[in-house]
Design a protein around this motif. Structure first.
Motif, PDB file in Angstrom:
ATOM      1  N   ALA A   1     -58.110  15.609  -5.010  1.00 15.60           N
ATOM      2  CA  ALA A   1     -59.157  15.707  -6.024  1.00 15.60           C
ATOM      3  C   ALA A   1     -59.567  14.316  -6.489  1.00 15.60           C
ATOM      4  O   ALA A   1     -60.757  14.024  -6.670  1.00 15.60           O
ATOM      5  N   GLN A   2     -58.586  13.427  -6.663  1.00 14.02           N
ATOM      6  CA  GLN A   2     -58.886  12.070  -7.120  1.00 14.02           C
ATOM      7  C   GLN A   2     -59.718  11.309  -6.087  1.00 14.02           C
ATOM      8  O   GLN A   2     -60.700  10.643  -6.416  1.00 14.02           O
ATOM      9  N   GLY A   3     -59.337  11.427  -4.818  1.00 16.38           N
ATOM     10  CA  GLY A   3     -60.057  10.724  -3.766  1.00 16.38           C
ATOM     11  C   GLY A   3     -61.465  11.244  -3.562  1.00 16.38           C
ATOM     12  O   GLY A   3     -62.424  10.475  -3.454  1.00 16.38           O
ATOM     13  N   GLU A   4     -61.599  12.579  -3.519  1.00 14.76           N
ATOM     14  CA  GLU A   4     -62.923  13.154  -3.314  1.00 14.76           C
ATOM     15  C   GLU A   4     -63.810  12.945  -4.539  1.00 14.76           C
ATOM     16  O   GLU A   4     -65.021  12.701  -4.407  1.00 14.76           O
ATOM     17  N   GLY A   5     -63.222  13.037  -5.725  1.00 17.08           N
ATOM     18  CA  GLY A   5     -63.997  12.773  -6.928  1.00 17.08           C
ATOM     19  C   GLY A   5     -64.524  11.348  -6.946  1.00 17.08           C
ATOM     20  O   GLY A   5     -65.687  11.104  -7.303  1.00 17.08           O
ATOM     21  N   ALA A   6     -63.679  10.397  -6.551  1.00 15.59           N
ATOM     22  CA  ALA A   6     -64.112   9.003  -6.482  1.00 15.59           C
ATOM     23  C   ALA A   6     -65.226   8.825  -5.454  1.00 15.59           C
ATOM     24  O   ALA A   6     -66.192   8.087  -5.689  1.00 15.59           O
TER      25      ALA A   6
ATOM     26  N   LEU B   1     -46.802   3.812   1.092  1.00 14.14           N
ATOM     27  CA  LEU B   1     -47.626   4.456   0.064  1.00 14.14           C
ATOM     28  C   LEU B   1     -48.069   5.828   0.555  1.00 14.14           C
ATOM     29  O   LEU B   1     -48.849   5.936   1.504  1.00 14.14           O
ATOM     30  N   TYR B   2     -47.566   6.877  -0.077  1.00 10.72           N
ATOM     31  CA  TYR B   2     -47.896   8.256   0.249  1.00 10.72           C
ATOM     32  C   TYR B   2     -48.838   8.801  -0.822  1.00 10.72           C
ATOM     33  O   TYR B   2     -48.589   8.620  -2.026  1.00 10.72           O
ATOM     34  N   LEU B   3     -49.904   9.472  -0.405  1.00  8.04           N
ATOM     35  CA  LEU B   3     -50.873  10.064  -1.324  1.00  8.04           C
ATOM     36  C   LEU B   3     -50.729  11.576  -1.226  1.00  8.04           C
ATOM     37  O   LEU B   3     -50.949  12.166  -0.159  1.00  8.04           O
ATOM     38  N   GLU B   4     -50.384  12.208  -2.347  1.00  8.60           N
ATOM     39  CA  GLU B   4     -49.932  13.588  -2.326  1.00  8.60           C
ATOM     40  C   GLU B   4     -50.956  14.565  -2.915  1.00  8.60           C
ATOM     41  O   GLU B   4     -51.240  14.546  -4.112  1.00  8.60           O
ATOM     42  N   GLU B   5     -51.478  15.428  -2.052  1.00  9.74           N
ATOM     43  CA  GLU B   5     -52.371  16.491  -2.513  1.00  9.74           C
ATOM     44  C   GLU B   5     -51.644  17.413  -3.483  1.00  9.74           C
ATOM     45  O   GLU B   5     -52.219  17.860  -4.492  1.00  9.74           O
TER      46      GLU B   5
ATOM     47  N   PHE C   1     -58.171  12.802   3.059  1.00  8.38           N
ATOM     48  CA  PHE C   1     -59.279  12.856   2.101  1.00  8.38           C
ATOM     49  C   PHE C   1     -59.046  11.877   0.947  1.00  8.38           C
ATOM     50  O   PHE C   1     -59.986  11.280   0.429  1.00  8.38           O
ATOM     51  N   SER C   2     -57.795  11.715   0.548  1.00 13.62           N
ATOM     52  CA  SER C   2     -57.451  10.737  -0.490  1.00 13.62           C
ATOM     53  C   SER C   2     -57.755   9.325  -0.003  1.00 13.62           C
ATOM     54  O   SER C   2     -58.300   8.490  -0.751  1.00 13.62           O
ATOM     55  N   LEU C   3     -57.407   9.057   1.242  1.00 15.48           N
ATOM     56  CA  LEU C   3     -57.671   7.741   1.838  1.00 15.48           C
ATOM     57  C   LEU C   3     -59.162   7.438   1.896  1.00 15.48           C
ATOM     58  O   LEU C   3     -59.579   6.291   1.711  1.00 15.48           O
ATOM     59  N   PHE C   4     -59.978   8.452   2.132  1.00 14.75           N
ATOM     60  CA  PHE C   4     -61.429   8.227   2.175  1.00 14.75           C
ATOM     61  C   PHE C   4     -61.928   7.683   0.828  1.00 14.75           C
ATOM     62  O   PHE C   4     -62.762   6.785   0.785  1.00 14.75           O
ATOM     63  N   GLY C   5     -61.430   8.240  -0.265  1.00 13.35           N
ATOM     64  CA  GLY C   5     -61.832   7.751  -1.574  1.00 13.35           C
ATOM     65  C   GLY C   5     -61.381   6.325  -1.810  1.00 13.35           C
ATOM     66  O   GLY C   5     -62.122   5.497  -2.366  1.00 13.35           O
TER      67      GLY C   5
ATOM     68  N   TYR D   1     -58.747  -3.332  -3.723  1.00 10.78           N
ATOM     69  CA  TYR D   1     -58.124  -2.075  -3.322  1.00 10.78           C
ATOM     70  C   TYR D   1     -57.851  -2.006  -1.820  1.00 10.78           C
ATOM     71  O   TYR D   1     -57.252  -1.040  -1.345  1.00 10.78           O
ATOM     72  N   THR D   2     -58.274  -3.023  -1.079  1.00 10.09           N
ATOM     73  CA  THR D   2     -58.122  -3.005   0.383  1.00 10.09           C
ATOM     74  C   THR D   2     -56.661  -2.936   0.799  1.00 10.09           C
ATOM     75  O   THR D   2     -56.300  -2.197   1.725  1.00 10.09           O
ATOM     76  N   ASN D   3     -55.802  -3.694   0.129  1.00  6.28           N
ATOM     77  CA  ASN D   3     -54.384  -3.691   0.498  1.00  6.28           C
ATOM     78  C   ASN D   3     -53.743  -2.326   0.311  1.00  6.28           C
ATOM     79  O   ASN D   3     -52.902  -1.912   1.118  1.00  6.28           O
ATOM     80  N   TYR D   4     -54.158  -1.604  -0.751  1.00  7.88           N
ATOM     81  CA  TYR D   4     -53.627  -0.254  -0.954  1.00  7.88           C
ATOM     82  C   TYR D   4     -54.052   0.661   0.186  1.00  7.88           C
ATOM     83  O   TYR D   4     -53.260   1.462   0.690  1.00  7.88           O
ATOM     84  N   PHE D   5     -55.317   0.552   0.581  1.00  6.31           N
ATOM     85  CA  PHE D   5     -55.814   1.367   1.694  1.00  6.31           C
ATOM     86  C   PHE D   5     -55.031   1.067   2.958  1.00  6.31           C
ATOM     87  O   PHE D   5     -54.535   1.983   3.635  1.00  6.31           O
ATOM     88  N   GLN D   6     -54.889  -0.205   3.286  1.00 13.16           N
ATOM     89  CA  GLN D   6     -54.201  -0.584   4.518  1.00 13.16           C
ATOM     90  C   GLN D   6     -52.724  -0.175   4.487  1.00 13.16           C
ATOM     91  O   GLN D   6     -52.172   0.247   5.509  1.00 13.16           O
ATOM     92  N   GLN D   7     -52.105  -0.275   3.311  1.00 16.19           N
ATOM     93  CA  GLN D   7     -50.704   0.105   3.180  1.00 16.19           C
ATOM     94  C   GLN D   7     -50.516   1.594   3.452  1.00 16.19           C
ATOM     95  O   GLN D   7     -49.605   2.001   4.189  1.00 16.19           O
ATOM     96  N   SER D   8     -51.378   2.428   2.886  1.00 16.94           N
ATOM     97  CA  SER D   8     -51.238   3.871   3.080  1.00 16.94           C
ATOM     98  C   SER D   8     -51.651   4.295   4.488  1.00 16.94           C
ATOM     99  O   SER D   8     -51.063   5.224   5.056  1.00 16.94           O
ATOM    100  N   VAL D   9     -52.652   3.619   5.059  1.00 16.05           N
ATOM    101  CA  VAL D   9     -53.057   3.899   6.445  1.00 16.05           C
ATOM    102  C   VAL D   9     -51.895   3.640   7.396  1.00 16.05           C
ATOM    103  O   VAL D   9     -51.627   4.427   8.311  1.00 16.05           O
TER     104      VAL D   9
END
Length: 314
Positions: free
Chosen positions: A136-141, A184-188, A203-207, A218-226
């Motif tokens: 929800a957070q990722g898609e909302g963003a 970094l895990y993003l939990e639905e 979907f969280s990663l897309f946001g 925020y790039t480092n967070y994206f790359q870390q979770s990817v």
């Protein structure tokens, strides 16, 4: 017992709708038709099928979701997906009615975002186990950032940043992510031990990716979770089909197909070949009728044996 029986009957009704193509819950969701890897444009997943004349809307043009028992509720994830599908339709057709639908959903998102940046994702549909969600957070963003690009209103960017900041709050501090040994895990569905739902994580990663296009911090967070997800992909492979989550729920045919599309997009958003490799592997599984029927049989058994927390009818 009576409530669970009602939910099982509702599930059977939902499955029959899905199989007959009469629900927007499981419409075809391929690769987005108008996205860019360099700027915010269309969405990465094709959600245009969520937008149709049969979509249930309230008086403000915001989608409502029917849950077990027949109640109509505002389900944030459904609203955000309708918004993203509407925006893609606007980009593809230039029809202003889709932009109007998109704007109605942005207004709802702003009005219902809580002070900490979160949305109550699951209580509205009857869940007693979950409330907030990285999905929800990722898609909302993603919705708000497209609103920022379209209208230039800084409040949309501010709200999107609040949404992602909340998404990055660790689970043990009331958030929806898990920070563990540099991963970094993003939990639905935030819980311990973690479920790590595959589609919800992406979907969280897309946001997160969307915000990184505007704010490089925020790039480092994206790359870390990817990178974290790439190292976990083998855990979603049954050897003949994909898992929905790391509690080893088998993916339905619709979700398996969605996994292929999402992994194909991730191959474009990252420089990791493993995403394309798993997209190709899962597509090979999908092309086998034996694998498909095996997966369906296993899915039905799982669904009938699980205790349902919340059930969406439409």
């Amino acid at each position: 017992m009576g409530n669970q029986l009602l939910q099982k009957l509702t599930l059977l009704k939902r499955w029959s709708k899905i199989l007959s193509g009469k629900t927007a819950v499981a419409v075809e969701q391929g690769i987005g038709k108008a996205f860019s890897t360099e700027k915010i444009a269309g969405y990465y997943n094709d959600l245009t099928g969520k937008v149709s004349d049969t979509t249930l809307l309230d008086d403000q043009g915001v989608p409502v979701t029917v849950i077990a028992g027949g109640d109509h509720r505002h389900f944030p994830i459904a609203i955000f997906q309708y918004a993203l599908g509407s925006y893609d339709k606007f980009l593809l057709t230039k029809d202003q009615k889709y932009l109007t639908s998109f704007k109605s959903c942005i207004d709802w998102a702003i009005a219902h975002q809580r002070e900490d940046g979160s949305w109550d994702a699951f209580s509205p549909i009857g869940s007693v186990k979950y409330t907030v969600s990285s999905m929800a957070q990722g898609e909302g963003a993603s919705v708000l950032l497209r609103g920022y690009v379209q209208y230039g209103d800084a409040k949309y960017l501010d709200s999107a940043r609040k949404a992602i900041d909340y998404m990055l709050v660790p689970l043990d501090k009331g958030g929806v992510s898990i920070h563990e040994n540099g991963r970094l895990y993003l939990e639905e569905y935030p819980q311990s031990p973690r479920r790590s739902v595959l589609n919800g994580w992406i979907f969280s990663l897309f946001g997160l990716f969307d915000l990184s296009l505007i704010d490089k911090s925020y790039t480092n967070y994206f790359q870390q979770s990817v990178k974290t997800l790439a190292e976990e992909l083998d855990q979603y492979d049954t050897g003949y089909w994909s898992y929905y989550d790391l509690e080893h729920r088998i993916a339905s045919p619709a979700y398996h197909k969605l996994h292929i599309a999402l992994l194909s997009v991730m191959a474009q958003l990252s420089d990791l070949r493993i995403y394309a490799e798993y997209a190709a592997k899962f597509e090979k599984y999908q092309n086998s009728s034996v694998n498909k029927y095996h997966a369906i049989a296993r899915k039905v058994i799982q669904k009938l044996s699980e205790k349902s927390d919340a059930v969406i009818v439409q």
